[in-house]
Design a protein around this motif. Structure first.
Motif, PDB file in Angstrom:
ATOM      1  N   GLN A   5      -7.759   3.566  -4.949  1.00  0.00           N
ATOM      2  CA  GLN A   5      -7.777   4.366  -3.719  1.00  0.00           C
ATOM      3  C   GLN A   5      -6.585   4.041  -2.829  1.00  0.00           C
ATOM      4  N   ALA A   6      -6.294   2.748  -2.683  1.00  0.00           N
ATOM      5  CA  ALA A   6      -5.154   2.346  -1.860  1.00  0.00           C
ATOM      6  C   ALA A   6      -3.849   2.864  -2.455  1.00  0.00           C
ATOM      7  N   TYR A   7      -3.734   2.777  -3.784  1.00  0.00           N
ATOM      8  CA  TYR A   7      -2.529   3.260  -4.465  1.00  0.00           C
ATOM      9  C   TYR A   7      -2.369   4.758  -4.265  1.00  0.00           C
ATOM     10  N   PHE A   8      -3.470   5.506  -4.368  1.00  0.00           N
ATOM     11  CA  PHE A   8      -3.416   6.957  -4.186  1.00  0.00           C
ATOM     12  C   PHE A   8      -2.976   7.304  -2.766  1.00  0.00           C
ATOM     13  N   ALA A   9      -3.537   6.612  -1.773  1.00  0.00           N
ATOM     14  CA  ALA A   9      -3.170   6.875  -0.378  1.00  0.00           C
ATOM     15  C   ALA A   9      -1.697   6.543  -0.136  1.00  0.00           C
ATOM     16  N   TRP A  10      -1.246   5.441  -0.700  1.00  0.00           N
ATOM     17  CA  TRP A  10       0.145   5.009  -0.537  1.00  0.00           C
ATOM     18  C   TRP A  10       1.112   6.021  -1.139  1.00  0.00           C
ATOM     19  N   THR A  11       0.876   6.422  -2.372  1.00  0.00           N
ATOM     20  CA  THR A  11       1.778   7.370  -3.025  1.00  0.00           C
ATOM     21  C   THR A  11       1.694   8.763  -2.390  1.00  0.00           C
ATOM     22  N   SER A  12       0.515   9.143  -1.924  1.00  0.00           N
ATOM     23  CA  SER A  12       0.380  10.447  -1.255  1.00  0.00           C
ATOM     24  C   SER A  12       1.207  10.478   0.022  1.00  0.00           C
ATOM     25  N   GLY A  13       1.187   9.375   0.759  1.00  0.00           N
ATOM     26  CA  GLY A  13       1.996   9.306   1.974  1.00  0.00           C
ATOM     27  C   GLY A  13       3.471   9.451   1.666  1.00  0.00           C
ATOM     28  N   LYS A  14       3.929   8.759   0.633  1.00  0.00           N
ATOM     29  CA  LYS A  14       5.342   8.850   0.256  1.00  0.00           C
ATOM     30  C   LYS A  14       5.695  10.262  -0.201  1.00  0.00           C
ATOM     31  N   ALA A  15       4.784  10.905  -0.922  1.00  0.00           N
ATOM     32  CA  ALA A  15       5.041  12.261  -1.410  1.00  0.00           C
ATOM     33  C   ALA A  15       5.213  13.252  -0.260  1.00  0.00           C
ATOM     34  N   ARG A  16       4.582  12.959   0.873  1.00  0.00           N
ATOM     35  CA  ARG A  16       4.686  13.826   2.039  1.00  0.00           C
ATOM     36  C   ARG A  16       5.793  13.373   2.998  1.00  0.00           C
ATOM     37  N   GLY A  17       6.590  12.406   2.557  1.00  0.00           N
ATOM     38  CA  GLY A  17       7.693  11.929   3.386  1.00  0.00           C
ATOM     39  C   GLY A  17       7.268  10.967   4.481  1.00  0.00           C
ATOM     40  N   LEU A  18       6.076  10.406   4.355  1.00  0.00           N
ATOM     41  CA  LEU A  18       5.561   9.482   5.363  1.00  0.00           C
ATOM     42  C   LEU A  18       5.786   8.044   4.901  1.00  0.00           C
ATOM     43  N   PRO A  19       6.564   7.236   5.623  1.00  0.00           N
ATOM     44  CA  PRO A  19       6.755   5.839   5.228  1.00  0.00           C
ATOM     45  C   PRO A  19       5.405   5.142   5.098  1.00  0.00           C
ATOM     46  N   SER A  20       5.119   4.599   3.951  1.00  0.00           N
ATOM     47  CA  SER A  20       3.833   3.950   3.710  1.00  0.00           C
ATOM     48  C   SER A  20       4.038   2.742   2.813  1.00  0.00           C
ATOM     49  N   ILE A  21       3.038   1.871   2.790  1.00  0.00           N
ATOM     50  CA  ILE A  21       3.178   0.623   2.055  1.00  0.00           C
ATOM     51  C   ILE A  21       1.809   0.166   1.564  1.00  0.00           C
TER      52      ILE A  21
END
Length: 302
Positions: A5-21
């Motif tokens: 779940q954390a990995y999905f949220a992290w990669t989804s943020g990056k896919a939308r151009g949102l800096p995430s970690i």
């Protein structure tokens, strides 16, 4: 929140151009993962899926620029606005000049450049680290190193990580110069000061001391350090204390035939630690059985 779940949220943020970690950490119920994202300029939200009741004091991640390990506390430090100020940019210029002077073996100018950088921007931890390297490289006497470490501790008094880092370096110096009482006092101060908000720093300090004593064969003193740490940190950070301190102590003391101390540590842990994870409870039971068996064999051979 699981790793997936954390990995999905992290990669989804990056896919939308949102800096995430993506962060991982250990709390009272074992290992866990969560994520953070930049909510606005220089403001990070780092606790999405991070359960406060499990006391995940620190999350670890990989710096996307360097690939090195970093923590959520490091990220907040990097995002602090002092790096946007002119004095910081000017200080960085002097650090870069120090690199050039070092390459040309011009030590006086290298030292002067670093001192200028610190004077312009005292919050620049890299400049303080460079000063540490220069002092050590030039064989500075203990009095000079003491002055440097004490100044760094004062400067970073509001940054728990950097204060603990420089206190650890100062403690090592004190031990090298035979000032063990002062070193012990400072170590205990780090543990006490961080026992609520930053149990990871407290644990690192207590664990380092325990393992030094184990390495020296001072098993009674190592047990006392473990016992003290379990009493001080056990309620807030049972999981990390169990995995980082109790387990290594029991395993190594058993190898060293210090069975009474290994058993004593397990009995104390049974009272001081709250093991909420099945993995922790299973490991505890396995260690208990192993020590019991070794003690019986020891009695038979006596």
């Amino acid at each position: 929140m699981t790793v997936d779940q954390a990995y999905f949220a992290w990669t989804s943020g990056k896919a939308r151009g949102l800096p995430s970690i993506l962060f991982v950490g250990e709390g009272n119920r074992g290992a866990h993962a969560w994520f953070g994202y930049m909510k606005s300029d220089d403001h990070w939200e780092l606790n999405e899926g991070r359960y406060s009741y499990d006391n995940y004091a620190t999350g670890s991640a990989r710096d996307p620029q360097t690939g090195k390990k970093m923590t959520d506390h490091d990220l907040l430090y990097l995002a602090s606005r002092f790096r946007n100020r002119p004095e910081y940019l000017t200080a960085r210029f002097h650090v870069e000049m120090a690199d050039l002077f070092k390459a040309s073996n011009d030590l006086p100018r290298e030292k002067a450049a670093i001192e200028t950088a610190i004077g312009l921007c005292p919050n620049d931890a890299d400049a303080w680290d460079r000063r540490t390297d220069i002092l050590k490289g030039t064989g500075a006497v203990p009095a000079q190193m003491t002055q440097h470490y004490e100044a760094a501790i004062r400067q970073f008094s509001r940054n728990a990580d950097l204060k603990a880092e420089y206190t650890t370096k100062y403690v090592a110096l004190l031990r090298e110069t035979g000032q063990t009482d002062m070193a012990d006092k400072l170590e205990r101060g780090v543990v006490s000061a961080n026992s609520k908000e930053r149990t990871d720093l407290s644990l690192d300090t207590a664990n380092r001391k325990m393992k030094e004593l184990m390495k020296e064969g001072k098993w009674d003193e190592a047990y006392k350090q473990l016992d003290w740490a379990m009493g001080k940190l056990g309620k807030a950070s049972s999981g990390p204390v169990f995995s980082d301190m109790l387990t290594p102590f029991v395993r190594e003391s058993q190898k060293a035939n210090q069975l009474e101390l290994a058993w004593k540590a397990l009995r104390t842990a049974g009272r001081a630690l709250t093991l909420q994870s099945d993995d922790y409870r299973d490991e505890y039971a396995a260690m208990e059985e192993s020590v019991k068996k070794a003690m019986k064999e020891q009695k038979k051979g006596a």
